[in-house]
Motif scaffolding. Structure first.
Motif, PDB file in Angstrom:
ATOM      1  N   THR A   2       0.848  -1.183   0.000  1.00 58.78           N
ATOM      2  CA  THR A   2       0.000   0.000   0.000  1.00 58.78           C
ATOM      3  C   THR A   2       0.890   1.243   0.000  1.00 58.78           C
ATOM      4  OG1 THR A   2      -0.141  -0.011   2.402  1.00 58.78           O
ATOM      5  CG2 THR A   2      -1.892  -1.144   1.201  1.00 58.78           C
ATOM      6  N   ILE A   3       0.315   2.345  -0.423  1.00 63.84           N
ATOM      7  CA  ILE A   3       1.052   3.601  -0.533  1.00 63.84           C
ATOM      8  C   ILE A   3       1.056   4.294   0.816  1.00 63.84           C
ATOM      9  CG2 ILE A   3       1.060   5.846  -1.677  1.00 63.84           C
ATOM     10  CD1 ILE A   3      -0.392   4.407  -4.037  1.00 63.84           C
ATOM     11  N   GLN A   4       2.225   4.750   1.245  1.00 60.29           N
ATOM     12  CA  GLN A   4       2.358   5.407   2.539  1.00 60.29           C
ATOM     13  C   GLN A   4       2.192   6.925   2.459  1.00 60.29           C
ATOM     14  OE1 GLN A   4       2.512   3.552   5.303  1.00 60.29           O
ATOM     15  NE2 GLN A   4       2.382   1.815   3.922  1.00 60.29           N
ATOM     16  N   ASP A   5       2.616   7.543   1.354  1.00 60.66           N
ATOM     17  CA  ASP A   5       2.576   8.999   1.202  1.00 60.66           C
ATOM     18  C   ASP A   5       1.122   9.469   1.075  1.00 60.66           C
ATOM     19  OD1 ASP A   5       2.553  11.633   0.226  1.00 60.66           O
ATOM     20  OD2 ASP A   5       4.421  11.349  -0.890  1.00 60.66           O
ATOM     21  N   PRO A   6       0.644  10.323   2.009  1.00 62.64           N
ATOM     22  CA  PRO A   6      -0.756  10.748   1.964  1.00 62.64           C
ATOM     23  C   PRO A   6      -1.118  11.527   0.698  1.00 62.64           C
ATOM     24  CG  PRO A   6       0.430  11.888   3.715  1.00 62.64           C
ATOM     25  CD  PRO A   6       1.351  10.864   3.162  1.00 62.64           C
ATOM     26  N   ASP A   7      -0.196  12.308   0.137  1.00 60.65           N
ATOM     27  CA  ASP A   7      -0.483  13.055  -1.090  1.00 60.65           C
ATOM     28  C   ASP A   7      -0.686  12.105  -2.264  1.00 60.65           C
ATOM     29  OD1 ASP A   7      -0.308  15.511   0.204  1.00 60.65           O
ATOM     30  OD2 ASP A   7       1.833  15.712  -0.211  1.00 60.65           O
ATOM     31  N   VAL A   8       0.113  11.075  -2.325  1.00 60.18           N
ATOM     32  CA  VAL A   8       0.000  10.088  -3.399  1.00 60.18           C
ATOM     33  C   VAL A   8      -1.318   9.328  -3.258  1.00 60.18           C
ATOM     34  CG1 VAL A   8       1.017   7.998  -4.391  1.00 60.18           C
ATOM     35  CG2 VAL A   8       2.492   9.895  -3.706  1.00 60.18           C
ATOM     36  N   ARG A   9      -1.650   8.948  -2.032  1.00 63.76           N
ATOM     37  CA  ARG A   9      -2.923   8.256  -1.796  1.00 63.76           C
ATOM     38  C   ARG A   9      -4.107   9.134  -2.201  1.00 63.76           C
ATOM     39  NH1 ARG A   9      -0.932   6.863   3.602  1.00 63.76           N
ATOM     40  NH2 ARG A   9      -2.445   8.376   4.331  1.00 63.76           N
ATOM     41  N   MET A  10      -4.034  10.425  -1.881  1.00 65.05           N
ATOM     42  CA  MET A  10      -5.123  11.341  -2.213  1.00 65.05           C
ATOM     43  C   MET A  10      -5.294  11.452  -3.729  1.00 65.05           C
ATOM     44  SD  MET A  10      -7.609  13.269  -1.310  1.00 65.05           S
ATOM     45  CE  MET A  10      -7.386  13.540   0.414  1.00 65.05           C
ATOM     46  N   ARG A  11      -4.189  11.593  -4.458  1.00 61.54           N
ATOM     47  CA  ARG A  11      -4.282  11.703  -5.921  1.00 61.54           C
ATOM     48  C   ARG A  11      -4.851  10.416  -6.521  1.00 61.54           C
ATOM     49  NH1 ARG A  11       0.562  14.615  -5.049  1.00 61.54           N
ATOM     50  NH2 ARG A  11       1.843  12.791  -5.468  1.00 61.54           N
ATOM     51  N   GLN A  12      -4.420   9.288  -6.008  1.00 61.19           N
ATOM     52  CA  GLN A  12      -4.958   8.025  -6.512  1.00 61.19           C
ATOM     53  C   GLN A  12      -6.438   7.906  -6.166  1.00 61.19           C
ATOM     54  OE1 GLN A  12      -3.648   4.124  -4.897  1.00 61.19           O
ATOM     55  NE2 GLN A  12      -2.883   3.830  -6.988  1.00 61.19           N
ATOM     56  N   GLY A  13      -6.804   8.348  -4.977  1.00 62.66           N
ATOM     57  CA  GLY A  13      -8.213   8.321  -4.575  1.00 62.66           C
ATOM     58  C   GLY A  13      -9.089   9.176  -5.468  1.00 62.66           C
ATOM     59  N   ILE A  14      -8.586  10.335  -5.857  1.00 63.86           N
ATOM     60  CA  ILE A  14      -9.334  11.213  -6.757  1.00 63.86           C
ATOM     61  C   ILE A  14      -9.532  10.517  -8.096  1.00 63.86           C
ATOM     62  CG2 ILE A  14      -9.225  13.376  -8.067  1.00 63.86           C
ATOM     63  CD1 ILE A  14      -7.788  14.580  -5.569  1.00 63.86           C
ATOM     64  N   ALA A  15      -8.494   9.842  -8.577  1.00 61.61           N
ATOM     65  CA  ALA A  15      -8.601   9.123  -9.857  1.00 61.61           C
ATOM     66  C   ALA A  15      -9.648   8.011  -9.772  1.00 61.61           C
ATOM     67  CB  ALA A  15      -7.241   8.557 -10.256  1.00 61.61           C
ATOM     68  N   ILE A  16      -9.678   7.304  -8.656  1.00 60.48           N
ATOM     69  CA  ILE A  16     -10.680   6.243  -8.475  1.00 60.48           C
ATOM     70  C   ILE A  16     -12.080   6.853  -8.486  1.00 60.48           C
ATOM     71  CG2 ILE A  16     -11.610   4.536  -6.854  1.00 60.48           C
ATOM     72  CD1 ILE A  16      -8.628   4.090  -5.958  1.00 60.48           C
ATOM     73  N   LYS A  17     -12.249   7.941  -7.747  1.00 59.47           N
ATOM     74  CA  LYS A  17     -13.569   8.579  -7.681  1.00 59.47           C
ATOM     75  C   LYS A  17     -13.994   9.101  -9.051  1.00 59.47           C
ATOM     76  CE  LYS A  17     -16.375  11.896  -5.237  1.00 59.47           C
ATOM     77  NZ  LYS A  17     -16.492  12.750  -4.062  1.00 59.47           N
ATOM     78  N   MET A  18     -13.083   9.741  -9.783  1.00 61.68           N
ATOM     79  CA  MET A  18     -13.429  10.259 -11.108  1.00 61.68           C
ATOM     80  C   MET A  18     -13.874   9.133 -12.028  1.00 61.68           C
ATOM     81  SD  MET A  18     -10.695  13.327 -11.907  1.00 61.68           S
ATOM     82  CE  MET A  18      -9.404  12.173 -12.226  1.00 61.68           C
ATOM     83  N   ALA A  19     -13.152   8.022 -11.997  1.00 58.44           N
ATOM     84  CA  ALA A  19     -13.509   6.887 -12.858  1.00 58.44           C
ATOM     85  C   ALA A  19     -14.860   6.308 -12.452  1.00 58.44           C
ATOM     86  CB  ALA A  19     -12.421   5.821 -12.793  1.00 58.44           C
ATOM     87  N   ARG A  20     -15.125   6.252 -11.149  1.00 60.08           N
ATOM     88  CA  ARG A  20     -16.416   5.726 -10.673  1.00 60.08           C
ATOM     89  C   ARG A  20     -17.565   6.629 -11.101  1.00 60.08           C
ATOM     90  NH1 ARG A  20     -19.541   7.217  -6.746  1.00 60.08           N
ATOM     91  NH2 ARG A  20     -17.975   8.365  -5.566  1.00 60.08           N
ATOM     92  N   VAL A  21     -17.383   7.937 -10.937  1.00 63.73           N
ATOM     93  CA  VAL A  21     -18.421   8.888 -11.318  1.00 63.73           C
ATOM     94  C   VAL A  21     -18.662   8.825 -12.824  1.00 63.73           C
ATOM     95  CG1 VAL A  21     -18.968  11.361 -11.466  1.00 63.73           C
ATOM     96  CG2 VAL A  21     -18.074  10.408  -9.338  1.00 63.73           C
ATOM     97  N   LYS A  22     -17.590   8.752 -13.596  1.00 60.63           N
ATOM     98  CA  LYS A  22     -17.734   8.661 -15.046  1.00 60.63           C
ATOM     99  C   LYS A  22     -18.499   7.396 -15.435  1.00 60.63           C
ATOM    100  CE  LYS A  22     -15.381   8.693 -19.428  1.00 60.63           C
ATOM    101  NZ  LYS A  22     -14.171   8.447 -20.145  1.00 60.63           N
ATOM    102  N   ALA A  23     -18.259   6.319 -14.708  1.00 58.71           N
ATOM    103  CA  ALA A  23     -18.950   5.055 -14.981  1.00 58.71           C
ATOM    104  C   ALA A  23     -20.404   5.084 -14.499  1.00 58.71           C
ATOM    105  CB  ALA A  23     -18.198   3.901 -14.324  1.00 58.71           C
ATOM    106  N   GLY A  24     -20.770   6.157 -13.793  1.00 62.68           N
ATOM    107  CA  GLY A  24     -22.149   6.291 -13.314  1.00 62.68           C
ATOM    108  C   GLY A  24     -22.483   5.373 -12.161  1.00 62.68           C
ATOM    109  N   MET A  25     -21.471   5.039 -11.362  1.00 66.58           N
ATOM    110  CA  MET A  25     -21.676   4.112 -10.240  1.00 66.58           C
ATOM    111  C   MET A  25     -21.647   4.833  -8.900  1.00 66.58           C
ATOM    112  SD  MET A  25     -19.492   0.661 -10.765  1.00 66.58           S
ATOM    113  CE  MET A  25     -18.426   0.895 -12.159  1.00 66.58           C
ATOM    114  N   LEU A  26     -22.399   4.303  -7.974  1.00 70.30           N
ATOM    115  CA  LEU A  26     -22.308   4.720  -6.582  1.00 70.30           C
ATOM    116  C   LEU A  26     -21.184   3.921  -5.932  1.00 70.30           C
ATOM    117  CD1 LEU A  26     -26.111   4.595  -5.683  1.00 70.30           C
ATOM    118  CD2 LEU A  26     -24.740   6.634  -6.196  1.00 70.30           C
ATOM    119  N   GLN A  27     -20.710   4.397  -4.797  1.00 76.00           N
ATOM    120  CA  GLN A  27     -19.668   3.655  -4.071  1.00 76.00           C
ATOM    121  C   GLN A  27     -20.128   2.237  -3.757  1.00 76.00           C
ATOM    122  OE1 GLN A  27     -18.657   5.996  -0.606  1.00 76.00           O
ATOM    123  NE2 GLN A  27     -17.090   7.148  -1.728  1.00 76.00           N
ATOM    124  N   GLU A  28     -21.379   2.096  -3.382  1.00 78.20           N
ATOM    125  CA  GLU A  28     -21.909   0.768  -3.038  1.00 78.20           C
ATOM    126  C   GLU A  28     -21.843  -0.179  -4.233  1.00 78.20           C
ATOM    127  OE1 GLU A  28     -23.624   3.629  -2.575  1.00 78.20           O
ATOM    128  OE2 GLU A  28     -23.656   3.841  -0.405  1.00 78.20           O
TER     129      GLU A  28
END
Length: 121
Positions: A2-28
C-alpha cells in the motif's frame, strides 16, 4: 503493497472517484463489483488508504479503465490530475468532484484556496 505517502494516496483516490463517477456508479455499486465494502471504497477515494495491486486490478476491470491509469495517478502533479479530470469526467461531475474535494479541506486551507482563486481568476 500500500502507498504510505498521503499526497500520493489522495491523488490516486481522486482518480478512483473520477472513474467511478464517469462510470455512473455509486460507491456501493463499485464495492459490490470488487467484493469490498462501501466503507473501503470511501477510504480509498478519500486517500485514507490505498488499494493493493490485486485490488487495483479489480477496480480497473470494474470501472472499465486501464490499471496503469489508476497506478500512475498517485505520481501525477496537480496539472496532470486536472488534465485527467477534464479528459475523463462529465462536465457536471467535474464540478461535483471539485466541490467534494474542497469541502474536505480544513477551514483555514479552504479560505487560503478561495483567496488564491480570487487573485488568479
Amino acid at each position: 503493497m500500500t502507498i504510505q505517502d498521503p499526497d500520493v494516496r489522495m491523488r490516486q483516490g481522486i482518480a478512483i472517484k473520477m472513474a467511478r463517477v464517469k462510470a455512473g456508479m455509486l460507491q456501493e455499486q463499485l464495492a459490490r463489483r470488487v467484493g469490498k465494502s462501501q466503507k473501503m471504497v470511501s477510504w480509498w477515494e478519500t486517500g485514507k488508504g490505498s488499494p493493493r495491486w490485486d485490488e487495483l486490478l479489480l477496480l480497473a476491470e470494474a470501472l472499465g479503465i486501464n490499471v496503469k491509469d489508476l497506478a500512475d495517478a498517485g505520481s501525477m502533479n496537480s496539472d496532470e490530475m486536472m488534465e485527467l479530470l477534464h479528459r475523463n469526467a462529465k462536465p457536471r461531475a467535474k464540478v461535483e468532484i471539485l466541490q467534494d474535494e474542497i469541502r474536505k479541506l480544513p477551514p483555514e486551507e479552504r479560505r487560503e484556496l478561495f483567496r488564491w482563486m480570487a487573485l488568479e481568476f
